[in-house]
Design a protein around this motif. Structure first.
Motif, mmCIF file in Angstrom:
data_model
loop_
_atom_site.group_PDB
_atom_site.id
_atom_site.type_symbol
_atom_site.label_atom_id
_atom_site.label_comp_id
_atom_site.label_asym_id
_atom_site.label_seq_id
_atom_site.Cartn_x
_atom_site.Cartn_y
_atom_site.Cartn_z
ATOM 1 N N TYR A 146 7.819 7.641 -10.417
ATOM 2 C CA TYR A 146 8.902 7.071 -11.211
ATOM 3 C C TYR A 146 8.833 5.558 -11.320
ATOM 4 O O TYR A 146 9.489 4.962 -12.166
ATOM 5 C CB TYR A 146 10.273 7.546 -10.714
ATOM 6 C CG TYR A 146 10.640 7.111 -9.317
ATOM 7 C CD1 TYR A 146 11.384 5.956 -9.108
ATOM 8 C CD2 TYR A 146 10.267 7.862 -8.219
ATOM 9 C CE1 TYR A 146 11.728 5.553 -7.839
ATOM 10 C CE2 TYR A 146 10.613 7.476 -6.946
ATOM 11 C CZ TYR A 146 11.335 6.318 -6.757
ATOM 12 O OH TYR A 146 11.677 5.928 -5.491
ATOM 13 N N GLU A 147 8.045 4.910 -10.476
ATOM 14 C CA GLU A 147 7.714 3.495 -10.622
ATOM 15 C C GLU A 147 6.483 3.241 -9.765
ATOM 16 O O GLU A 147 6.166 4.040 -8.877
ATOM 17 C CB GLU A 147 8.879 2.585 -10.238
ATOM 18 C CG GLU A 147 9.283 2.628 -8.783
ATOM 19 C CD GLU A 147 10.476 1.717 -8.483
ATOM 20 O OE1 GLU A 147 10.336 0.871 -7.589
ATOM 21 O OE2 GLU A 147 11.519 1.871 -9.137
ATOM 22 N N PRO A 148 5.746 2.169 -10.034
ATOM 23 C CA PRO A 148 4.508 1.942 -9.285
ATOM 24 C C PRO A 148 4.717 2.017 -7.772
ATOM 25 O O PRO A 148 5.616 1.360 -7.231
ATOM 26 C CB PRO A 148 4.084 0.542 -9.729
ATOM 27 C CG PRO A 148 4.664 0.400 -11.101
ATOM 28 C CD PRO A 148 5.989 1.130 -11.039
ATOM 29 N N HIS A 160 5.890 4.461 -6.008
ATOM 30 C CA HIS A 160 7.023 5.269 -5.557
ATOM 31 C C HIS A 160 6.985 6.632 -6.222
ATOM 32 O O HIS A 160 6.949 6.733 -7.442
ATOM 33 C CB HIS A 160 8.351 4.577 -5.895
ATOM 34 C CG HIS A 160 8.533 3.283 -5.193
ATOM 35 N ND1 HIS A 160 9.046 3.198 -3.918
ATOM 36 C CD2 HIS A 160 8.246 2.021 -5.572
ATOM 37 C CE1 HIS A 160 9.071 1.926 -3.542
ATOM 38 N NE2 HIS A 160 8.589 1.198 -4.522
#
Length: 189
Positions: free
Chosen positions: A42-44, A46
């Motif tokens: 969902y994000e770099p 993570h």
């Protein structure tokens, strides 16, 4: 990498040849992540897990490119069992190709249509495309000599026959797709 170290690829594609070109075949293993575990980046840096552990599904298959089960593949499967159910496999290439069959008939179609799994499988024309993609993938894997497992919940030979126009096979595959039964995890042990 330590002298006894190895690299384990956990990608949804066949990376072992590329890994081996860097570290050598003797230091290369593969890991197939099945439908028992799903994650989202969902994000770099993570990720989040989409499913809880299930006792009836093996989520990770660790394999040697040689097709042998070794102490090292069993040790890595044991390490991965801290995350979810894991096993060493003697069928790395067949497991990999089976996973590619699943992804090839689903992921790109969903991305191109914007449809989630139920909508995609419930749409007549889109479902036919998925069956064609899955059946073709099965036939290519078979031509390469791979031992394929179920493609999702779909028997590989039945999927290929459906693609080739066998009406009984098509009806069986269509029923599984429309009922949502094809969305089950790839393997159950």
């Amino acid at each position: 990498l330590s002298p006894a170290g190895c690299v384990v690829s956990m990608q949804n594609c066949i990376n072992e040849e590329r890994v081996a070109s860097v570290v050598g075949w003797g230091r290369t293993l593969g890991c197939i992540v099945t439908g028992g575990v799903g994650v989202d980046l969902y994000e770099p840096g993570h990720i989040r897990r989409g499913y809880a552990k299930r006792a009836d599904i093996t989520s990770f298959y660790i394999g040697e490119p040689t097709g042998r089960i070794t102490k090292r593949s069993e040790e890595i499967a044991d390490i991965m069992s801290c995350v979810d159910a894991s096993k060493a496999t003697d069928n790395l290439w067949g497991e990999r190709w089976t996973k590619l069959c699943v992804n090839g008939m689903r992921n790109g179609v969903s991305a191109a249509t914007g449809m989630g799994g139920n909508a995609r499988d419930g749409h007549d024309a889109v479902r036919r495309i998925c069956i064609q993609l899955g059946g073709e993938s099965v036939r290519v894997g078979q031509a390469l000599g791979y031992k394929l497992g179920k493609v999702g919940a779909l028997p590989p030979e039945t999927l290929a026959k459906a693609m080739e126009g066998d009406r009984a096979s098509y009806a069986e595959i269509e029923k599984l797709l429309v009922s949502g039964g094809a969305g089950q995890a790839e393997r159950s042990d």
